[in-house]
Motif scaffolding. Structure first.
Motif, mmCIF file in Angstrom:
data_model
loop_
_atom_site.group_PDB
_atom_site.id
_atom_site.type_symbol
_atom_site.label_atom_id
_atom_site.label_comp_id
_atom_site.label_asym_id
_atom_site.label_seq_id
_atom_site.Cartn_x
_atom_site.Cartn_y
_atom_site.Cartn_z
ATOM 1 N N ALA A 176 1.194 -1.030 0.359
ATOM 2 C CA ALA A 176 -0.313 0.341 -0.276
ATOM 3 C C ALA A 176 1.031 1.545 -0.052
ATOM 4 C CB ALA A 176 -0.789 -0.053 1.744
ATOM 5 N N ALA A 177 2.255 0.715 0.292
ATOM 6 C CA ALA A 177 3.448 2.111 0.696
ATOM 7 C C ALA A 177 4.075 2.838 -0.624
ATOM 8 C CB ALA A 177 3.706 1.994 1.632
ATOM 9 N N LEU A 178 3.712 1.878 -1.755
ATOM 10 C CA LEU A 178 4.705 1.760 -2.571
ATOM 11 C C LEU A 178 4.112 2.933 -3.655
ATOM 12 C CD1 LEU A 178 4.773 -1.808 -4.097
ATOM 13 C CD2 LEU A 178 6.105 -0.418 -3.411
ATOM 14 N N ARG A 179 3.410 3.711 -3.842
ATOM 15 C CA ARG A 179 2.744 4.297 -4.654
ATOM 16 C C ARG A 179 3.444 5.975 -4.545
ATOM 17 N NH1 ARG A 179 -3.053 6.463 -6.093
ATOM 18 N NH2 ARG A 179 -2.734 3.842 -6.992
ATOM 19 N N GLU A 180 4.338 6.086 -2.990
ATOM 20 C CA GLU A 180 5.380 7.185 -2.817
ATOM 21 C C GLU A 180 6.266 6.955 -3.356
ATOM 22 O OE1 GLU A 180 4.024 9.902 -1.297
ATOM 23 O OE2 GLU A 180 1.754 8.997 -0.611
ATOM 24 N N LEU A 181 6.356 5.917 -4.001
ATOM 25 C CA LEU A 181 7.536 5.287 -4.197
ATOM 26 C C LEU A 181 7.786 6.419 -5.701
ATOM 27 C CD1 LEU A 181 8.357 2.251 -3.418
ATOM 28 C CD2 LEU A 181 9.570 4.367 -2.886
ATOM 29 N N VAL A 182 6.909 6.362 -6.569
ATOM 30 C CA VAL A 182 6.783 6.205 -8.111
ATOM 31 C C VAL A 182 7.975 7.446 -8.753
ATOM 32 C CG1 VAL A 182 5.436 7.247 -10.180
ATOM 33 C CG2 VAL A 182 4.241 5.273 -8.221
ATOM 34 N N PRO A 183 8.018 8.811 -8.281
ATOM 35 C CA PRO A 183 8.951 9.145 -8.674
ATOM 36 C C PRO A 183 10.381 8.814 -8.508
ATOM 37 C CG PRO A 183 7.683 10.555 -6.983
ATOM 38 C CD PRO A 183 7.203 9.382 -6.973
ATOM 39 N N GLU A 184 10.410 7.976 -7.519
ATOM 40 C CA GLU A 184 12.115 7.636 -7.319
ATOM 41 C C GLU A 184 12.019 6.589 -8.442
ATOM 42 O OE1 GLU A 184 14.446 5.432 -3.384
ATOM 43 O OE2 GLU A 184 12.678 7.093 -3.117
ATOM 44 N N LEU A 185 10.954 6.226 -8.022
ATOM 45 C CA LEU A 185 11.617 4.743 -9.254
ATOM 46 C C LEU A 185 12.139 5.495 -10.816
ATOM 47 C CD1 LEU A 185 8.734 2.390 -8.294
ATOM 48 C CD2 LEU A 185 11.397 2.149 -7.888
ATOM 49 N N ALA A 186 11.280 6.389 -11.317
ATOM 50 C CA ALA A 186 11.298 6.774 -12.721
ATOM 51 C C ALA A 186 12.546 8.076 -12.207
ATOM 52 C CB ALA A 186 10.507 8.145 -12.619
ATOM 53 N N SER A 187 12.789 8.305 -11.491
ATOM 54 C CA SER A 187 14.521 9.057 -11.121
ATOM 55 C C SER A 187 15.624 8.185 -11.856
ATOM 56 C CB SER A 187 14.103 10.000 -10.004
ATOM 57 O OG SER A 187 15.586 10.703 -9.597
ATOM 58 N N THR A 188 15.360 6.594 -10.991
ATOM 59 C CA THR A 188 16.615 5.372 -10.871
ATOM 60 C C THR A 188 16.562 5.654 -12.329
ATOM 61 O OG1 THR A 188 15.611 5.426 -8.845
ATOM 62 C CG2 THR A 188 16.843 3.618 -10.230
ATOM 63 N N VAL A 189 14.717 5.408 -13.243
ATOM 64 C CA VAL A 189 15.588 5.252 -14.736
ATOM 65 C C VAL A 189 16.536 6.551 -15.404
ATOM 66 C CG1 VAL A 189 14.520 3.667 -16.559
ATOM 67 C CG2 VAL A 189 13.775 3.339 -14.255
ATOM 68 N N VAL A 190 15.725 7.558 -15.106
ATOM 69 C CA VAL A 190 16.292 8.682 -15.600
ATOM 70 C C VAL A 190 17.652 8.517 -15.811
ATOM 71 C CG1 VAL A 190 16.234 10.954 -16.106
ATOM 72 C CG2 VAL A 190 14.046 10.136 -16.162
ATOM 73 N N THR A 191 18.030 8.657 -14.866
ATOM 74 C CA THR A 191 19.425 8.921 -14.077
ATOM 75 C C THR A 191 20.452 7.561 -14.823
ATOM 76 O OG1 THR A 191 18.576 10.026 -11.619
ATOM 77 C CG2 THR A 191 21.174 8.584 -12.131
ATOM 78 N N ALA A 192 19.545 6.895 -14.659
ATOM 79 C CA ALA A 192 20.311 5.186 -15.135
ATOM 80 C C ALA A 192 20.942 5.720 -16.865
ATOM 81 C CB ALA A 192 20.230 4.339 -14.982
ATOM 82 N N TYR A 193 19.901 5.849 -17.252
ATOM 83 C CA TYR A 193 20.653 6.728 -18.706
ATOM 84 C C TYR A 193 20.245 7.553 -19.446
ATOM 85 C CZ TYR A 193 17.897 2.285 -20.255
ATOM 86 O OH TYR A 193 17.473 1.108 -20.614
ATOM 87 N N LEU A 194 20.300 9.523 -18.580
ATOM 88 C CA LEU A 194 20.588 10.759 -18.928
ATOM 89 C C LEU A 194 21.361 11.091 -17.953
ATOM 90 C CD1 LEU A 194 17.219 11.264 -19.932
ATOM 91 C CD2 LEU A 194 19.440 10.675 -21.780
ATOM 92 N N GLY A 195 22.001 10.645 -17.030
ATOM 93 C CA GLY A 195 22.786 11.215 -15.881
ATOM 94 C C GLY A 195 21.809 12.044 -14.679
ATOM 95 N N VAL A 196 22.902 12.616 -13.473
ATOM 96 C CA VAL A 196 21.562 12.424 -12.328
ATOM 97 C C VAL A 196 21.804 13.993 -13.013
ATOM 98 C CG1 VAL A 196 23.215 13.752 -10.638
ATOM 99 C CG2 VAL A 196 24.345 11.820 -11.599
#
Length: 226
Positions: A189-209
């Motif tokens: 139930a607490a996973l929804r709060e992770l959406v920004p962090e998950l999206a940021s993790t993927v973008v960082t891996a491809y496009l940088g910090v």
């Protein structure tokens, strides 16, 4: 007189049905109690079969888990790829994929536990399949589309695609660990709060910090993440 166990008849179609019963039971049992506490006895009881039936399809609980994990993973993968394809930009697609995965996890908490938590405890084969799946998703993210103006490697933004293996490692280390810890500590139930962090993790891996930090702000302000 038919002495075949319930759910098992002819060697072809009924054998597939028997396996389906076992996979469904594996998902239900492991999703409820976790891989460490699951037993073959509990699985076959749930399936309404016997241990001989289990042995016809799986060597042990670990191989049964792999089949259950693959079924759950396919559901998540298809959901994420469809959501990603619906984005008007690459980063919107990443955000949409993260949202779709989290919503699916919220609807099916047993799936979430199997996919993100138990896979880390169920043996080397399960972890290997997990890595292969991450690499597949990384390759999907590389697919160019003329409508995605911010895609990694696009000459218009001057970026170079990250190496597939490195991206997969980032996804495994960042996303799986983060989601698994959240489920263990707070439940799906607490996973929804992770959406920004998950999206940021993927973008960082491809496009940088820098791009990853920007994505974190964008995802947090997106109404679809609430």
């Amino acid at each position: 007189m038919n002495t075949t166990p319930s759910g098992v008849g002819g060697p072809a179609g009924d054998s597939r049905a028997e396996r389906e019963q076992l996979v469904a039971a594996l998902i239900a049992v492991i999703g409820a109690v976790g891989f460490r506490h699951a037993t073959v006895e509990a699985v076959v009881d749930r399936a309404g079969l016997d241990q001989a039936a289990f042995a016809r399809h799986f060597d042990d609980l670990e191989t049964g888990f792999v089949a259950a994990w693959e079924r759950v993973n396919e559901c998540f993968t298809v959901t994420m790829i469809r959501a990603f394809a619906g984005g008007s930009t690459w980063r919107e697609g990443v955000r949409a994929a993260a949202r779709a995965a989290i919503r699916l996890a919220e609807r099916h908490p047993t799936y979430a536990r199997i996919l993100f938590v138990d896979v880390l405890e169920a043996g080397e084969e399960a972890r290997t399949r997990c890595m292969e799946s991450a690499r597949l998703l990384a390759q999907v993210l590389h697919v160019a589309d003329d409508g995605l103006v911010d895609i990694p490697g696009d000459e218009r933004n001057g970026q170079t695609p990250a190496d597939d293996g490195a991206v997969a490692e980032a996804l495994i280390g960042g996303i799986y660990t983060t989601v698994a810890l959240c489920i263990r500590r707070h439940g799906p139930a607490a996973l929804r709060e992770l959406v920004p962090e998950l999206a940021s993790t993927v973008v960082t891996a491809y496009l940088g910090v820098e791009a990853g930090l920007e994505e974190l702000k964008l995802a947090r302000s997106s109404p679809g993440d609430r």
